[in-house]
Scaffold this motif. Structure first.
Motif, PDB file in Angstrom:
ATOM      1  N   SER A  79       0.829  -1.211   0.000  1.00  0.00           N
ATOM      2  CA  SER A  79       0.000   0.000   0.000  1.00  0.00           C
ATOM      3  C   SER A  79       0.860   1.257   0.000  1.00  0.00           C
ATOM      4  O   SER A  79       0.549   2.228  -0.706  1.00  0.00           O
ATOM      5  CB  SER A  79      -0.914   0.003   1.215  1.00  0.00           C
ATOM      6  OG  SER A  79      -1.767  -1.098   1.182  1.00  0.00           O
ATOM      7  N   ALA A  80       1.930   1.246   0.772  1.00  0.00           N
ATOM      8  CA  ALA A  80       2.823   2.405   0.791  1.00  0.00           C
ATOM      9  C   ALA A  80       3.492   2.596  -0.570  1.00  0.00           C
ATOM     10  O   ALA A  80       3.631   3.737  -1.046  1.00  0.00           O
ATOM     11  CB  ALA A  80       3.868   2.239   1.883  1.00  0.00           C
ATOM     12  N   ALA A  81       3.869   1.499  -1.213  1.00  0.00           N
ATOM     13  CA  ALA A  81       4.481   1.603  -2.544  1.00  0.00           C
ATOM     14  C   ALA A  81       3.488   2.155  -3.563  1.00  0.00           C
ATOM     15  O   ALA A  81       3.838   3.013  -4.381  1.00  0.00           O
ATOM     16  CB  ALA A  81       5.001   0.233  -2.992  1.00  0.00           C
ATOM     17  N   VAL A  82       2.240   1.685  -3.496  1.00  0.00           N
ATOM     18  CA  VAL A  82       1.210   2.181  -4.416  1.00  0.00           C
ATOM     19  C   VAL A  82       0.951   3.669  -4.169  1.00  0.00           C
ATOM     20  O   VAL A  82       0.830   4.463  -5.116  1.00  0.00           O
ATOM     21  CB  VAL A  82      -0.083   1.352  -4.262  1.00  0.00           C
ATOM     22  CG1 VAL A  82      -1.241   2.012  -4.982  1.00  0.00           C
ATOM     23  CG2 VAL A  82       0.125  -0.053  -4.786  1.00  0.00           C
ATOM     24  N   ALA A  83       0.907   4.069  -2.905  1.00  0.00           N
ATOM     25  CA  ALA A  83       0.694   5.488  -2.586  1.00  0.00           C
ATOM     26  C   ALA A  83       1.863   6.345  -3.065  1.00  0.00           C
ATOM     27  O   ALA A  83       1.662   7.452  -3.583  1.00  0.00           O
ATOM     28  CB  ALA A  83       0.480   5.657  -1.090  1.00  0.00           C
ATOM     29  N   LEU A  84       3.081   5.840  -2.929  1.00  0.00           N
ATOM     30  CA  LEU A  84       4.242   6.598  -3.398  1.00  0.00           C
ATOM     31  C   LEU A  84       4.258   6.719  -4.916  1.00  0.00           C
ATOM     32  O   LEU A  84       4.600   7.777  -5.464  1.00  0.00           O
ATOM     33  CB  LEU A  84       5.532   5.944  -2.911  1.00  0.00           C
ATOM     34  CG  LEU A  84       5.855   6.146  -1.430  1.00  0.00           C
ATOM     35  CD1 LEU A  84       7.084   5.348  -1.035  1.00  0.00           C
ATOM     36  CD2 LEU A  84       6.064   7.621  -1.135  1.00  0.00           C
ATOM     37  N   ILE A  85       3.893   5.636  -5.603  1.00  0.00           N
ATOM     38  CA  ILE A  85       3.824   5.696  -7.072  1.00  0.00           C
ATOM     39  C   ILE A  85       2.761   6.709  -7.503  1.00  0.00           C
ATOM     40  O   ILE A  85       2.978   7.507  -8.414  1.00  0.00           O
ATOM     41  CB  ILE A  85       3.538   4.291  -7.648  1.00  0.00           C
ATOM     42  CG1 ILE A  85       4.743   3.387  -7.443  1.00  0.00           C
ATOM     43  CG2 ILE A  85       3.174   4.378  -9.124  1.00  0.00           C
ATOM     44  CD1 ILE A  85       4.475   1.924  -7.740  1.00  0.00           C
ATOM     45  N   GLY A  86       1.616   6.694  -6.827  1.00  0.00           N
ATOM     46  CA  GLY A  86       0.564   7.666  -7.142  1.00  0.00           C
ATOM     47  C   GLY A  86       1.007   9.094  -6.881  1.00  0.00           C
ATOM     48  O   GLY A  86       0.732   9.997  -7.671  1.00  0.00           O
TER      49      GLY A  86
END
Length: 95
Positions: free
Chosen positions: A13-20
């Motif tokens: 989830s943190a990786a997805v949020a950072l990519i976003g």
């Protein structure tokens, strides 16, 4: 210690949020930014679920589509204003 140990819901989830977040900053087109904003929201909801705040996650999941629609309406209005401004400038250049 294997790499698989780092793959859990909060890390993903943190990786997805950072990519976003990076996509929102780096992409120039407003519609692409909306897509990245939705990716950021997905990561945010995942992080909330990982922290076991399910009631907050439900509220966020209900309000996220509303905020996306409001953002899209804003982008449409912004494009209209930009188009009218360009048309007004072209009329001044012709006249």
């Amino acid at each position: 210690m294997a790499i698989v140990d780092f793959i859990n819901i909060s890390t993903v989830s943190a990786a997805v949020a950072l990519i976003g977040s990076a996509g929102i900053i780096l992409l120039p087109k407003p519609v692409d930014k909306v897509i990245m904003f939705t990716l950021l929201q997905g990561g945010f909801i995942g992080m909330i679920v990982a922290a076991k705040y399910l009631d907050v996650a439900v509220a966020v999941a209900l309000f996220d589509p509303i905020s996306t629609v409001i953002l899209l309406i804003g982008i449409i209005k912004l494009n209209d204003v930009r188009r009218k401004k360009l048309e007004a400038q072209e009329e001044l250049n012709i006249a």
